[in-house]
Design an enzyme around this catalytic site. Structure first.
Site, mmCIF file in Angstrom:
data_model
loop_
_atom_site.group_PDB
_atom_site.id
_atom_site.type_symbol
_atom_site.label_atom_id
_atom_site.label_comp_id
_atom_site.label_asym_id
_atom_site.label_seq_id
_atom_site.Cartn_x
_atom_site.Cartn_y
_atom_site.Cartn_z
ATOM 1 N N ASN A 11 34.674 -40.237 54.893
ATOM 2 C CA ASN A 11 35.562 -40.661 55.953
ATOM 3 C C ASN A 11 35.137 -40.048 57.290
ATOM 4 O O ASN A 11 34.158 -39.307 57.354
ATOM 5 C CB ASN A 11 37.012 -40.291 55.592
ATOM 6 C CG ASN A 11 38.017 -41.300 56.102
ATOM 7 O OD1 ASN A 11 37.842 -41.880 57.164
ATOM 8 N ND2 ASN A 11 39.072 -41.498 55.334
ATOM 9 N N HIS A 55 22.821 -17.266 55.660
ATOM 10 C CA HIS A 55 22.210 -16.207 56.467
ATOM 11 C C HIS A 55 22.226 -14.900 55.688
ATOM 12 O O HIS A 55 23.105 -14.688 54.845
ATOM 13 C CB HIS A 55 22.978 -16.054 57.786
ATOM 14 C CG HIS A 55 23.028 -17.319 58.567
ATOM 15 N ND1 HIS A 55 22.018 -17.705 59.416
ATOM 16 C CD2 HIS A 55 23.931 -18.326 58.594
ATOM 17 C CE1 HIS A 55 22.308 -18.876 59.945
ATOM 18 N NE2 HIS A 55 23.469 -19.281 59.465
ATOM 19 N N THR A 67 34.073 -21.757 47.412
ATOM 20 C CA THR A 67 33.120 -20.654 47.480
ATOM 21 C C THR A 67 32.307 -20.486 46.207
ATOM 22 O O THR A 67 31.379 -19.691 46.179
ATOM 23 C CB THR A 67 33.854 -19.329 47.764
ATOM 24 O OG1 THR A 67 34.769 -19.072 46.695
ATOM 25 C CG2 THR A 67 34.610 -19.389 49.093
ATOM 26 N N ARG A 84 40.761 -22.122 44.193
ATOM 27 C CA ARG A 84 40.955 -21.654 42.823
ATOM 28 C C ARG A 84 41.411 -22.823 41.966
ATOM 29 O O ARG A 84 42.057 -23.754 42.449
ATOM 30 C CB ARG A 84 42.033 -20.584 42.772
ATOM 31 C CG ARG A 84 41.709 -19.386 43.648
ATOM 32 C CD ARG A 84 42.123 -18.104 42.958
ATOM 33 N NE ARG A 84 41.994 -16.939 43.809
ATOM 34 C CZ ARG A 84 40.872 -16.341 44.125
ATOM 35 N NH1 ARG A 84 39.733 -16.792 43.720
ATOM 36 N NH2 ARG A 84 40.859 -15.253 44.880
#
Length: 184
Positions: free
Chosen positions: A84, A114, A164, A179
């Site tokens: 979208n 990084h 993550t 989670r």
């Protein structure tokens, strides 16, 4: 001696500079100018533009402009994929999006990473970690997918989630950090 682009594509530390990388960035920027002006164009016209830049574009894959990427050439879209408005893909390495995956507005898919050490960051070095999504994934608006994650088939990512870590097939995740909150 290996070029910075070769190091980048291999996921090694590299500098985002040099003639090859600068030419690829300029090519993607010119393409984005053209693509982002396609509001109101047919799905076929937009699909044809996607095939000019991306590594692979499955039948019926669609992106609503505006859209932003680093290079485009490291992006693979499966058949029937939909992104979208206002999505960003930082594709310093591979981004693979499986068939029929639906991605909400303002989603960010990030492969650029990084060094964690401040002294190493000061050198300007960076690296990439690929992002892979399976088939039939749904990603809610505003979600952020961090470098190196994999999302299994049929997973649901809640709006605004910050992913993550890997998401198993069929899982529903939400929150920051995301989670597992259930099964799809």
């Amino acid at each position: 001696m290996r070029s910075e682009k070769d190091k980048m594509l291999a996921g090694e530390l590299y500098r985002a500079e040099g003639p090859e990388i600068e030419a690829d960035v300029a090519r993607a920027a010119a393409w984005m100018d053209r693509f982002n002006a396609t509001v109101g164009h047919s799905a076929e016209e937009c699909h044809a533009l996607l095939t000019e830049l991306f590594a692979d574009v499955g039948q019926g894959a669609r992106i609503r402009p505006p859209f932003h990427c680093d290079y485009g050439s490291n992006i693979r879209l499966g058949a029937g994929v939909f992104l979208n408005y206002d999505c960003v893909i930082l594709d310093v390495v591979a981004v693979t999006i499986g068939d029929r995956t639906q991605i909400g507005p303002k989603v960010q898919i990030l492969t650029a990473d990084h060094p964690r050490d401040p002294e190493a960051r000061r050198t300007g070095l960076e690296f990439g970690r690929p992002v892979r999504m399976g088939e039939d994934v749904w990603i809610g608006g505003g979600a952020i997918l961090l470098p190196g994650i994999a999302i299994g088939d049929g997973a649901l990512i809640g709006a605004g989630a910050v992913v993550t870590r890997d998401v198993p097939a069929g899982a529903t995740v939400a929150g920051n950090p995301a989670r597992i909150i259930g099964k799809a």
